[in-house]
Structure formats: structure tokens, C-alpha cells
Write a protein that holds these residues in place. Structure first.
Motif, PDB file in Angstrom:
ATOM      1  N   ALA A   1      35.480  32.618  34.109  1.00  0.00           N
ATOM      2  CA  ALA A   1      36.758  32.936  34.742  1.00  0.00           C
ATOM      3  C   ALA A   1      36.666  34.234  35.530  1.00  0.00           C
ATOM      4  CB  ALA A   1      37.854  33.034  33.682  1.00  0.00           C
ATOM      5  N   VAL A   2      36.026  35.261  34.947  1.00  0.00           N
ATOM      6  CA  VAL A   2      35.897  36.543  35.638  1.00  0.00           C
ATOM      7  C   VAL A   2      34.947  36.418  36.825  1.00  0.00           C
ATOM      8  CG1 VAL A   2      35.078  38.916  35.377  1.00  0.00           C
ATOM      9  CG2 VAL A   2      36.468  37.878  33.583  1.00  0.00           C
ATOM     10  N   ALA A   3      33.847  35.689  36.658  1.00  0.00           N
ATOM     11  CA  ALA A   3      32.866  35.572  37.737  1.00  0.00           C
ATOM     12  C   ALA A   3      33.458  34.904  38.970  1.00  0.00           C
ATOM     13  CB  ALA A   3      31.644  34.799  37.239  1.00  0.00           C
ATOM     14  N   THR A   4      34.202  33.822  38.796  1.00  0.00           N
ATOM     15  CA  THR A   4      34.795  33.152  39.955  1.00  0.00           C
ATOM     16  C   THR A   4      35.890  34.006  40.586  1.00  0.00           C
ATOM     17  OG1 THR A   4      36.269  31.972  38.420  1.00  0.00           O
ATOM     18  CG2 THR A   4      34.260  30.837  39.115  1.00  0.00           C
ATOM     19  N   GLY A   5      36.644  34.750  39.774  1.00  0.00           N
ATOM     20  CA  GLY A   5      37.665  35.637  40.340  1.00  0.00           C
ATOM     21  C   GLY A   5      37.057  36.752  41.163  1.00  0.00           C
ATOM     22  N   VAL A   6      35.969  37.339  40.665  1.00  0.00           N
ATOM     23  CA  VAL A   6      35.292  38.401  41.414  1.00  0.00           C
ATOM     24  C   VAL A   6      34.722  37.862  42.710  1.00  0.00           C
ATOM     25  CG1 VAL A   6      33.302  39.954  41.351  1.00  0.00           C
ATOM     26  CG2 VAL A   6      34.821  39.787  39.372  1.00  0.00           C
ATOM     27  N   ALA A   7      34.190  36.637  42.690  1.00  0.00           N
ATOM     28  CA  ALA A   7      33.599  36.055  43.894  1.00  0.00           C
ATOM     29  C   ALA A   7      34.624  35.864  45.004  1.00  0.00           C
ATOM     30  CB  ALA A   7      32.934  34.721  43.549  1.00  0.00           C
ATOM     31  N   VAL A   8      35.882  35.619  44.661  1.00  0.00           N
ATOM     32  CA  VAL A   8      36.915  35.360  45.672  1.00  0.00           C
ATOM     33  C   VAL A   8      37.720  36.618  45.987  1.00  0.00           C
ATOM     34  CG1 VAL A   8      38.976  34.012  46.208  1.00  0.00           C
ATOM     35  CG2 VAL A   8      37.064  32.931  45.029  1.00  0.00           C
ATOM     36  N   LEU A   9      38.246  37.280  44.971  1.00  0.00           N
ATOM     37  CA  LEU A   9      39.120  38.432  45.204  1.00  0.00           C
ATOM     38  C   LEU A   9      38.363  39.751  45.279  1.00  0.00           C
ATOM     39  CD1 LEU A   9      42.159  37.656  42.843  1.00  0.00           C
ATOM     40  CD2 LEU A   9      41.866  37.075  45.249  1.00  0.00           C
TER      41      LEU A   9
END
Length: 865
Positions: free
Chosen positions: A445-453
């Protein structure tokens, strides 16, 4: 009219339309309980209380007001007064009957039944109020509500005929129909004018009568429920045809939805058209709009820095807000359903028509199908909203729809916010982290959020990563996971304890036995460490800190009013109420003159000793190092807490919280308190039996065990048999005991390795009982009485047991009655027993309230509880 699920036909304009509603659409309940009725009931009660308070404490003002009104109405011509009285007497019966006939013609007899019930109840309340005013009400209230009647005697405080009429008119809903509303108010004003002019009432009596009728009506409506006028699927099809669509069928999308608990997000339908693609239609009615009313009120009061939508919006406001959010989301570039049309479905419902988007909510997508690309799509939708300062405010699994192409679509925009502040935008990020983390884990969850935001946006959400900032659905899921995690930890500890106990050999060597106990303790600690799991919020914080070690983690304070503050305020109010109610019966003159103040001082000393003994009994079952001074303060604070909860409940909660704050792990804190409670119960029973037997052998005491102890044992045996015979009670008791004492055995193994701790615990329990018995003995001697210590011990132990079982705060009422009765049976005269009980309760319950509140406040400020 065809049955639900069968086709119907509408031949207007020469066309035949098929009206088919899904046969599995849940039946709507016949009646619903409206929160607005409960609010009006509460306002009516407050209004009555204010009127009576004004009459009681502002006697001069009320008298002057009544004289002014009497002088003004007395100038009216007598002919006009007589005509008004005659017209009011006729109209006040004709108007309700006419409305009843009109409702019966329209086959709405349920409303008339509600009105009649409300009228009967209002008449009963009126009679009760008249009786109270005549017999026990203060003279100022009697003067404000009554006066000398022209025919002699006093007027009625409440009009026995007017209050039922008002309750009837309110309950049947006359106020919602303009013409009948005008007639109703005209009749009420005419009747009030007539009785005031003719001297048959007072202004305060009129106001009280109206408030009683109004309050009883809304109380009746909330209790029995109001007739349900929510639109069905057929109303939806008719409404769609009115706005230009040609519907064929309507299917509820919530399979198995239960409309007995309507959801505030509205009912959703998929509607097929004759020649066009299907539609998604959301129907929102007043009942669904009122869902969550009290929760939103609390949110508005408790939270700060966050804009909450109005607690009870109108349907048009809700429609306009959702339409605005839908258009704004699409303009921002987010994937959101396109709003095609909006319309009212009668006076109590609205519908919003969207383009159909087939798909499944994220909460229903299997975990193995949630890919990183899918989660990145969800983050891109949030990024699009935040680029235009739009907050969604409800990013849980039901608000994220995955269409057939695997794209994420944002739904449920009703709770959103335009031009949102930074705090609310960061809450959306924190909420989506939790929503995705619950499905795939914190790392992905954190990895995908960092990749986008980007890492900064994710790191900025950490202070909002707290339960208060999440939706109710997410908080409930986290609580359930926490319970499951705690259960797994308990099971691992119990398994380790059983394994260590099974491997233990029978040895006589003291050193070897001590070494085995230490090894057993290490095994239990290791099992606990292995079983311990991080909660999801802690896992997310750890993953973010790996990326941004300098990220702020101190939670933002969102609460304006903490629940603990509210509890303290309510506790203080209850304490003040009970204290005043008790002190009103105190004859302080006799107490001061007859009391032997030397024995009073002795009673105070023994009462102070009870807090030291209570601290010893608790710490005796806590192997960890806990400060003795703060433990004593916690026991003093317990004398304040027990005024708002039964003694057993309040003491357990306070001691558990205190041990946790003192560094004892939650499971071990519960186990320590459970062990203390278990030993305390056993000690209490043994002492009661022992002293009961002793009193039976004493010639000087008439409190024998034949009726007291044996009767108590038989009662306890019957209760045990009843609980064991009824499966529901047996399961309830076993579950409660298992949850309370699940960790007691491993905890006792820890305590037994330190015999001085066990001696302290058991010695503290015995000292606690002895100090209370000596305090009661000193109270008796302060008024010249004398009983054997065994009899006093039986009296105290019996009353203490009743006080713990009584549902009243601090056992108020039950303890006093038990103490007085037991002392009388033991042979103490009533003129000595009654003041002795009063003095004892002042020492043990009321005088410690202020020190208890100060200790509670001090420990709260220091973070010790």
C-alpha cells in the motif's frame, strides 16, 4: 396492481410500458423510527424543565408576568370572552374529528391510531402532573401553574383536555398540511385566549400544557415508529418516465440488503431502458438521510479543524451537494460516474441518475486480483481530486469501484468537500493507505502510494494515521483485527504455559525448583514476544519511516472534546446529584451534637488505611515494578470513578488502565487485575462464611447463620443451577469469565516466584476488609452503639456484596438499606444504627469524592490513567 416482480402496464399516450421490479427487492418496513422525533422529544423535556425552573426560582417575575397578562386580558369585552370560550369548546373537538374522518376516507387509519395513543398518554401525563403539583411540588410552582378559579377552588395545573388534543394533532401530522395547520393553531390560540380571559388558567399552565402534549406526541411517534413513506422500485420507474426515460426493469444492486437498517448512502438500482444503455440510479429518502444523525452531531462537537456536513441536511441540499461533487470530480479528471439527471420522487425522496458503470467494489475483489497497477489507479484518482482541492472523505472499500476494464472509479461522493483544507486532503491519503493496507498489507500500500503521489505526500499523512481520522467501517475492521490478534497472543501464552507445566518434573531441591520456574517464565515471555504482532497503523508508519526517516509521526489532535473529558464531566454531574440527594436527608444538627468526635477521627483513620490496603492487594499480583505512591492515588481516584459505574466495573477498568500506563503490557495488566479479583472474591466468601459461623456461636448476637449465611448459600446455589441449566446464560457467563481470567494462571506462576508479592496481595485483601470493619465499628461507637466484631464483619461483607452487584453508582441505596437492616437484625437500635450508617457512608463514599476527583485529574494529567 401486479405483485412485485410481475410486469405492469402504463397505457398513457397510447404507449404500453412494462414496469418490472426485481422480485428480490426487500420489503420496506411498515414503520421507521425517526431521529428527528427523538430530538423533538428531548427539546420538549428541556422546555418543560425550563418552565418549571423559571416558576420555581423566579417567583417574583412569574407573578408580575401573570398580573400583566391578567390585566391585559381582563380588558377584553365579556361578550367576546364568552363567544371565544364557546367557539373554542366546539372547535377543539370538531377539528380533530374532521381530520380523522378525512384520513379514514383516504385509508390512513394508522395515523389516527397513533394520534389516539398519544392523546391517551398525554392525558395520563396530565393527571400525573396535576397530582404532583397538588401534593409534592414546591409552593412557587403551584402558584405559577394554578390560581383561584371563578367558580371556587384552584384551577388545574395542566388542562386535561387540551394536552391530549395537542398530542393528537401533532401525532397525526396536521402540522405538515398547511390548511389543517392553520385550523389547528387557530383553535389553540382561541382556546388559550378564552381560558385566560375567563380566569381558568395561568400563562405558565398554558405553556406547560402545550409542551406536555407536544413532547408526549413525539415520544409516542419515536417509540412506535412513523408510517413509512419511502418510495419503492415502482415509484422509481414512474419518476424516471416523468423526466424523459423509458425504463423497462429496475434491479436492486445490494443483494440481500436489509432495509430495516437503511444506509445513508442511498438505495441503488440498475435500470434497463427500452432503447438506451442501462442507468445507475441512487434513491435517497428522508429516512436514509437521517442515518448517522447522532454520530454526525458528535463529530461536529468533538472534532476541530474538520468541516463536517450539516447534521441533518434537507433532501434538496443533499441532492445539490452530490451533483456538485460529481461534476467537480469529472472536471478534475477523476474517473467518476457521469450524472445525467436529478429529480424528486414525491416530497420525501430524490433520485440521482448516472451512466451505468459495471464493476465490483474493491471490498469484493479477491485479494489475488488486487495488483499494483490496480492500486496505482486508485492513487491516481486521489491525485486528480487533490489537484483541484477536492476531498472524498470516504475512501473505503465500497467507494472504490473496479470496472470491467480494471479501472478504478470513485463513487459515493456525497460526503465530499470542495475547496478542502490541507488537513482533510491528508486524511484522504491516510484513509486510502489503510483501505489498501487492509487488503494487501502495509508494504504494498505504501509503495504504490509513493510511486504515484511521491514520498512527501505519503509522509505528510502520518500525523493523520489515527483511528479518529478514519471512516467508521475502517475503525470497526481495525478493532476486529485487534481482538483477533489479542486472542492469538493469549492462546500462544496459554500453550507455552501448559507446555512448561507439562515438562516440569517433581523435584524437591529448592534451587532446582527456582531455576525451573525462571525457565518457565522465560518460555512464557518468549512465547508472548513471538506472538506479538504489530497493528496495521504501526506497520504503515514503519514502512513510511523507512522511506522518509524524518517524517513527522506525532498525531494531529483532532478531538476538541475527548471522551475522557466528557466522562469526567458526566461523572462530576452524577456525583453532585447523588451527593445533594443524600445530604438533603441529613440532620446535621443531631449528627454534630450526638457524635463522639474521637471515634469519628478513628473512623477517618481506618478509612484512609483502606486505600493503602487496596494498593497492596493490587500490587501483590503485579510482578513488574509499579510505584506504590501512584498506586495509592489510583485507589483514591477509584472512589470518584465508582460514582458513575458499579464498584466492580469501575475499579477493574481503572486499575487495568493504570497498570497499562505504568508499563505493564495490556494482556498482563488484565491478567493481574483478574487474579486480584479472583482472589478477592474467594477471600470475601471465606471471610463471610467464617464470621457467619462465629456469629452463630455468640450468645450476644442475634444475627445467626441459620437465616443469613445459609440463606445466602442456598440463594447462590440456586443461581448457579439456573445459570448452568440455561444455555444462553451458561455461555454468557463462561465467555465473560474466560475473557477476564484467561491469563490468570500464567500470571499466578509469575507471582508465585516472588512469595513476598503473594503475601502482600493476600495481606492487603485481609487488611482492606479489617480496615472497613473497624471504620464501621468506629461509626457505631461514635453514637454509643456496640456490636461484636464478627457481627460487624458479617454486616459489612453482606452490604459490600450487595453494593458490588447493585447497578447504581457506588451501590447508592442498596448499601444503605442493607447496612441499616443488617444492623437492626444484629440487635443495634435504629436510633444508633441509622446515624452510624450515615456516618460510615459519608466516610467511605461521599467525603472521598473530592480527593478522588483531584487524584483522577492529577493522574490523567500525568498520563498515568
Amino acid at each position: 396492481m401486479p405483485a412485485s416482480g410481475e410486469p405492469g402496464y402504463d397505457c398513457a399516450d397510447g404507449e404500453a410500458h412494462i414496469d418490472k421490479v426485481s422480485g428480490d427487492e426487500p420489503l420496506l418496513p411498515a414503520r421507521v423510527h425517526r431521529p428527528a422525533d427523538l430530538v423533538r422529544l428531548f427539546l420538549g423535556i428541556v422546555g418543560i424543565a425550563l418552565v418549571l425552573a423559571l416558576a420555581a426560582f423566579a417567583h417574583g417575575t412569574t407573578t408580575g408576568l401573570e398580573q400583566d397578562i391578567s390585566e391585559s386580558t381582563g380588558r377584553a369585552p365579556q361578550l367576546l370572552a364568552s363567544f371565544a370560550g364557546l367557539a373554542a369548546n366546539i372547535a377543539i373537538f370538531i377539528v380533530p374529528v374532521a381530520f380523522a374522518i378525512e384520513r379514514l376516507i383516504k385509508r390512513d387509519g394508522l395515523r389516527i391510531a397513533d394520534g389516539v395513543l398519544a392523546a391517551v398518554l398525554a392525558h395520563g401525563v396530565s393527571l400525573a402532573t396535576d397530582l404532583w403539583v397538588a401534593r409534592t411540588a414546591p409552593g412557587s410552582i403551584r402558584d405559577a401553574l394554578t390560581q383561584q378559579a371563578p367558580t371556587g377552588g384552584l384551577t388545574d395545573p395542566v388542562h386535561g383536555y387540551l394536552a391530549p388534543v395537542i398530542a393528537y394533532m401533532t401525532a397525526v401530522g396536521m402540522s405538515r398540511r398547511p390548511r389543517w395547520r392553520v385550523a389547528m393553531w387557530a383553535v389553540l390560540l382561541l382556546d388559550a385566549f378564552a381560558v385566560l380571559v375567563n380566569g381558568y388558567t395561568t400563562p405558565f399552565s398554558i405553556v406547560t400544557t402545550v409542551l406536555i402534549g407536544w413532547t408526549v406526541a413525539y415520544g409516542t411517534l419515536y417509540a412506535v415508529g412513523s408510517p413509512n413513506v419511502r418510495p419503492t422500485g415502482r415509484h422509481l420507474l414512474t419518476g424516471l418516465r416523468r423526466v424523459g426515460f423509458k425504463p423497462v426493469t429496475a434491479l436492486r444492486t445490494e443483494d440481500g440488503a436489509d432495509d430495516t437498517e437503511p444506509h445513508e448512502r442511498g438505495r441503488r438500482y440498475i435500470v434497463t431502458l427500452e432503447d438506451d444503455p442501462p442507468l445507475d440510479v441512487t434513491v435517497v429518502d428522508r429516512e436514509q438521510q437521517a442515518q448517522g444523525f447522532f454520530y454526525r452531531v458528535w463529530q461536529r462537537l468533538a472534532l476541530r479543524g474538520i468541516t463536517q456536513r450539516r447534521s441533518l441536511q434537507s433532501l434538496r441540499q443533499a441532492l445539490e451537494q452530490e451533483a456538485l461533487l460529481a461534476y467537480a470530480a469529472i472536471a478534475a479528471g477523476a474517473n467518476a460516474p457521469k450524472l445525467i439527471a436529478t429529480s424528486e420522487l414525491g416530497p420525501d425522496a430524490v433520485m440521482l441518475v448516472y451512466e451505468h458503470i459495471g464493476g465490483r467494489p474493491l471490498g469484493q475483489v479477491p485479494t489475488e486480483e488486487i495488483t499494483d497497477e490496480l492500486m496505482a489507479g486508485a492513487w491516481r484518482q486521489v491525485q486528480a481530486l487533490q489537484s483541484r482541492r477536492i476531498a472524498h472523505r470516504r475512501l473505503d472499500g465500497d467507494a472504490l469501484l473496479v470496472d470491467r476494464s480494471g479501472n478504478v472509479v470513485l463513487t459515493d461522493l456525497r460526503g465530499g468537500e470542495i475547496a478542502a483544507g490541507d488537513l482533510v486532503l491528508r486524511m484522504d491519503v491516510a484513509q486510502l493507505l489503510v483501505t489498501l493496507g487492509l487488503r494487501v498489507g502495509a508494504e504494498r500500500a505504501v509503495a504504490t502510494g509513493v510511486a504515484v503521489l511521491g514520498p512527501d505526500a505519503i509522509a505528510d499523512s502520518l500525523p493523520l494515521l489515527q483511528p479518529m481520522a478514519l471512516t467508521r467501517v475502517s475503525r470497526a475492521t481495525l478493532r476486529q483485527l485487534a481482538r483477533e490478534r489479542a486472542q492469538r497472543e493469549r492462546e500462544k501464552v496459554l500453550e507455552a504455559a501448559e507446555a512448561a507445566k507439562g515438562a516440569k518434573e517433581d523435584v524437591s531441591d529448592r534451587k532446582t525448583l527456582k531455576a525451573e520456574r525462571q525457565a518457565e517464565k522465560r518460555a512464557i515471555d518468549e512465547a508472548l514476544e513471538e506472538a506479538r504482532e504489530e497493528d496495521l497503523l504501526a506497520q504503515i508508519r514503519r514502512q513510511v519511516l523507512l522511506i522518509r526517516p524524518q517524517a513527522p509521526i506525532e498525531p494531529v489532535r483532532l478531538e476538541r472534546i475527548k471522551p475522557r473529558t466528557l466522562i469526567s464531566f458526566v461523572a462530576g454531574a452524577f456525583a453532585a446529584y447523588f451527593l445533594l440527594s443524600q445530604l438533603t436527608h441529613v440532620q446535621f444538627g443531631d449528627l454534630v451534637e450526638k457524635a463522639d468526635w474521637a471515634w469519628v477521627a478513628v473512623a477517618v483513620a481506618f478509612q484512609a488505611l483502606t486505600y493503602v490496603a487496596a494498593a497492596m492487594s493490587l500490587l501483590g499480583f503485579v510482578p513488574e515494578k509499579v510505584g506504590f505512591g501512584r498506586t495509592v492515588l489510583a485507589q483514591v481516584a477509584g472512589s470518584f470513578v465508582k460514582l458513575v459505574a458499579p464498584a466492580a466495573v469501575g475499579g477493574v477498568a481503572l486499575n487495568t488502565r493504570f497498570l497499562q500506563r505504568s508499563g505493564v503490557r495490556p494482556g498482563l495488566a488484565v491478567a493481574s487485575v483478574g487474579a486480584s479479583q479472583l482472589f478477592g472474591l474467594a477471600c470475601h466468601i471465606l471471610l463471610l462464611l467464617s464470621f457467619g459461623y462465629v456469629t452463630g456461636t455468640e450468645r450476644s448476637s442475634s444475627l445467626g447463620p441459620s437465616r443469613t449465611v445459609i440463606g445466602g448459600l442456598l440463594t447462590a446455589a440456586v443461581l448457579v443451577l439456573v445459570v448452568a441449566a440455561i444455555p444462553v446464560l451458561r455461555k454468557f457467563v463462561s465467555t465473560r469469565l474466560r475473557s477476564l481470567f484467561a491469563g490468570v494462571i500464567p500470571r499466578m506462576l509469575d507471582v508465585m516466584q516472588r512469595p513476598q508479592k503473594l503475601v502482600s496481595g493476600i495481606g492487603g485483601m485481609l487488611l482492606l476488609t479489617a480496615a472497613n470493619v473497624m471504620c464501621l465499628d468506629a461509626s457505631i461507637r461514635a453514637f454509643g452503639g456496640e456490636l461484636s466484631y464478627a457481627s460487624i464483619a458479617v454486616v459489612f461483607l453482606t452490604a459490600n456484596a450487595l453494593g458490588s452487584a447493585a447497578p447504581t453508582p457506588g451501590g447508592v441505596g442498596a448499601v444503605e438499606l442493607a447496612l441499616t437492616a443488617a444492623l437492626t437484625v444484629a440487635g443495634l437500635p435504629a436510633e444508633q444504627g441509622t446515624p452510624a450508617v450515615l456516618l460510615f457512608r459519608l466516610m467511605t463514599l461521599w467525603l472521598p469524592v473530592l480527593p478522588g476527583w483531584l487524584s483522577f485529574t492529577h493522574l490523567t494529567r500525568k498520563g498515568a490513567i
